[in-house]
Each structure stands twice: as structure tokens, then as C-alpha cells.
Design an enzyme around this catalytic site. Structure first.
Site, PDB file in Angstrom:
ATOM      1  N   SER A 250       0.826  -1.399   0.051  1.00 35.17           N
ATOM      2  CA  SER A 250       0.080  -0.167  -0.033  1.00 35.17           C
ATOM      3  C   SER A 250       0.773   1.310   0.072  1.00 35.17           C
ATOM      4  O   SER A 250       2.087   1.183   0.564  1.00 35.17           O
ATOM      5  CB  SER A 250      -0.663  -0.072   1.055  1.00 35.17           C
ATOM      6  OG  SER A 250      -1.862  -1.212   1.293  1.00 35.17           O
TER       7      SER A 250
HETATM    8  N1  SAM Z   1      -0.529  -5.350   4.138  1.00 30.65           N
HETATM    9  C1  SAM Z   1       0.305  -5.492   3.071  1.00 30.65           C
HETATM   10  C2  SAM Z   1       1.570  -4.969   2.797  1.00 30.65           C
HETATM   11  O1  SAM Z   1       2.178  -4.131   3.786  1.00 30.65           O
HETATM   12  O2  SAM Z   1       2.247  -5.015   1.790  1.00 30.65           O
HETATM   13  C3  SAM Z   1      -0.692  -5.152   1.879  1.00 30.65           C
HETATM   14  C4  SAM Z   1      -1.687  -6.129   1.473  1.00 30.65           C
HETATM   15  S1  SAM Z   1      -2.132  -6.294  -0.244  1.00 30.65           S
HETATM   16  C5  SAM Z   1      -2.901  -4.463  -0.430  1.00 30.65           C
HETATM   17  C6  SAM Z   1      -3.689  -7.242   0.272  1.00 30.65           C
HETATM   18  C7  SAM Z   1      -3.124  -8.562   0.665  1.00 30.65           C
HETATM   19  O3  SAM Z   1      -4.533  -9.061   1.083  1.00 30.65           O
HETATM   20  C8  SAM Z   1      -2.764  -9.289  -0.680  1.00 30.65           C
HETATM   21  O4  SAM Z   1      -1.282  -9.772  -0.411  1.00 30.65           O
HETATM   22  C9  SAM Z   1      -3.798 -10.459  -0.587  1.00 30.65           C
HETATM   23  O5  SAM Z   1      -3.173 -11.759  -1.116  1.00 30.65           O
HETATM   24  C10 SAM Z   1      -4.077 -10.845   0.718  1.00 30.65           C
HETATM   25  N2  SAM Z   1      -5.556 -11.318   0.884  1.00 30.65           N
HETATM   26  C11 SAM Z   1      -6.694 -10.993   0.229  1.00 30.65           C
HETATM   27  N3  SAM Z   1      -7.779 -11.726   0.635  1.00 30.65           N
HETATM   28  C12 SAM Z   1      -7.101 -12.265   1.544  1.00 30.65           C
HETATM   29  C13 SAM Z   1      -7.490 -13.414   2.737  1.00 30.65           C
HETATM   30  N4  SAM Z   1      -8.898 -13.770   2.840  1.00 30.65           N
HETATM   31  N5  SAM Z   1      -6.978 -13.771   3.615  1.00 30.65           N
HETATM   32  C14 SAM Z   1      -5.617 -13.236   3.801  1.00 30.65           C
HETATM   33  N6  SAM Z   1      -4.999 -12.433   3.034  1.00 30.65           N
HETATM   34  C15 SAM Z   1      -5.722 -12.143   2.072  1.00 30.65           C
END
Ligand code: SAM
Length: 234
Positions: free
Chosen positions: A75
Site C-alpha cells: 500500500s
Molecule cells: N499489508 C500489505 C503490505 O504491507 O504489503 C498489503 C496488502 S495487499 C494490499 C492485500 C493482501 O491481502 C494481498 O497480499 C492479498 O493476497 C491478501 N488477501 C486477500 N484476501 C485475503 C484473505 N482472505 N486472507 C488473507 N489474505 C488475503
């Protein structure tokens, strides 16, 4: 400014990432209203460039989300700061993060709380983050691969919960796993645009505040969206 080149007699030309981090805080976070000194210090300290691919490191402190592979993103620094500030961390909390991604937000949380439990559904991203946490010496972050919309029941309750992917609604299991007096932050809306929600749980009741509009990759899972991710920007 996307990078700051410095000359050193021994090293030659190199990118001064420490200076870029200071500059990011000074130009992107403070002017937009981030005030919590602990959050600003953590953002000055954690080496964001180490959480992206080497070819992207010179862009790591730009005012934007960046690709981390697998169709996912790290992000924008400001969004990380806003979400972290809204969590009101004092240092003694047990925090659950849904969506480990690059691990950057997890590292920021680990600087500001007692323990961080983070769940990622894509195994390759979880492995990369786990290795990064180890190499940077974070001993208070626990990671698992799975569907974060189900939370982390065995470790609940959590004082703080942060969802870092766009949700159609707050997953019920996460509400249940939030402590009394706890705070949950999540981007909630449709698949392509959301609003940042802050939920407080007091005496079993939930109160809701609406904060900034945002665009996150989708939260995919039992209590999230179904199917595969379209590209999106946070
Ligand atoms: N917090 C992260 C960082 O600092 O890089 C950014 C996260 S990215 C915007 C969103 C993440 O949520 C992705 O890696 C995606 O694979 C994960 N995601 C989506 N649905 C999910 C779920 N049900 N459980 C766990 N992770 C999930």
C-alpha cells in the site's frame, strides 16, 4: 523526487534510502495530518525498500502503491500511516493483520505493539514476508497462510484488527475475535472502491466511523469476495 543519489568515496554513487524515508515522512505524511509521533518514528525507521523487489527499490518511497507480484500490492505509505494511526497503538496490544502482502505493514505494527499475528492467503507472499521478518530480526510477528476472513481463532481475542484488502463487509469472525474495547480498521465497499472504516467495540456494542476513500485489492475468502483478483491500486 523518486530517488536521492549520494556520492561516497568508498561506495561510489548509491541511493540514500534513509534520506528518502525522512523525505517521505516530511512531504507525504506530516502535511496530510499524520500526527502520532510513534507512527511517524516507525515510518522513519522501517526500511520499506527491502519489502519490494530489488528492481522497484528506487520507487519504494514514492507516494503510491507498488506491485509485489501475484497481482498484489504494497500500500501507499500514506495509507499505511493512516490505518496505523487509527489503530491507536500504545505498545502493549495483540494485533491481527489480514493480508500480509509484502510484510511492510506487519513490520510497522510490530514496531508499535506487543505481538502481531498476520494471515496471507498466497503462500509465496507469506514465505517471502516470513523470511524478511527473520532477516530484519522481528521476533514478535507470527504468520500463517490461510483465509484471513476466518480470523485466527486459536489466538483470539485481539486488541486490534487491521484488514489490508478491500472487503464487501466486515467478516463476522473478525468482529467476534475483537476484544472488548478493541479497534478494527478496514477498507469496506465495492470491489473497486472503498471507504476506510474504524469500528470500536464497547460493552458488546459496535460503533462505526467513516474515514478516507481508498482503493484496495479485494479480500478474497469465505466472508469476502469470491473468485480471483482484478488489478487494483492499494
Ligand atoms: N499489508 C500489505 C503490505 O504491507 O504489503 C498489503 C496488502 S495487499 C494490499 C492485500 C493482501 O491481502 C494481498 O497480499 C492479498 O493476497 C491478501 N488477501 C486477500 N484476501 C485475503 C484473505 N482472505 N486472507 C488473507 N489474505 C488475503
Amino acid at each position: 523526487m523518486s530517488f536521492l543519489l549520494v556520492w561516497d568515496d568508498k561506495k561510489g554513487v548509491f541511493v540514500d534510502f534513509d534520506a528518502l524515508r525522512e523525505y517521505m515522512v516530511r512531504t507525504q505524511l506530516i502535511p496530510r495530518g499524520i500526527k502520532d509521533e510513534r507512527v511517524l518514528s516507525a515510518m522513519k525507521k522501517v526500511p520499506r525498500h527491502l519489502f519490494v523487489n530489488e528492481s522497484m527499490q528506487h520507487r519504494a518511497y514514492d507516494d503510491m502503491a507498488l506491485s509485489i507480484g501475484e497481482g498484489q500490492t504494497i500500500s501507499q505509505p500514506y495509507m499505511v500511516a493512516v490505518m496505523t494511526e487509527l489503530l491507536e497503538l500504545k505498545g502493549n496490544e495483540k494485533v491481527l493483520e489480514i493480508g500480509t502482502g509484502s510484510g511492510y505493514q506487519g513490520a510497522i505494527l510490530a514496531e508499535l505493539s506487543k505481538e502481531v499475528y498476520t494471515v496471507e492467503r498466497i503462500a509465496s507472499l507469506a514465505k517471502r514476508s516470513e523470511d524478511k521478518f527473520a532477516s530484519l530480526g522481528y521476533m514478535n510477528i507470527y504468520i500463517k497462510v490461510g483465509d484471513g476472513t476466518l480470523g485466527w481463532q486459536e489466538e483470539s481475542p485481539f486488541d486490534r484488527i487491521i484488514i489490508t484488502a478491500g472487503a464487501p463487509k466486515i467478516p463476522d469472525p473478525l468482529i467476534e475475535q475483537l476484544s472488548e474495547g478493541g479497534i478494527l480498521i478496514a477498507p469496506v465497499g465495492d470491489r473497486f472502491s472503498q471507504i476506510l472504516l474504524k469500528i470500536n467495540k464497547t460493552a458488546g456494542k459496535l460503533s462505526e466511523e467513516h474515514h478516507t476513500p481508498c482503493v484496495f485489492v479485494p479480500l478474497i475468502g469465505t466472508h469476502g469476495w469470491k473468485g480471483e483478483d482484478p488489478a487494483s491500486s492499494q
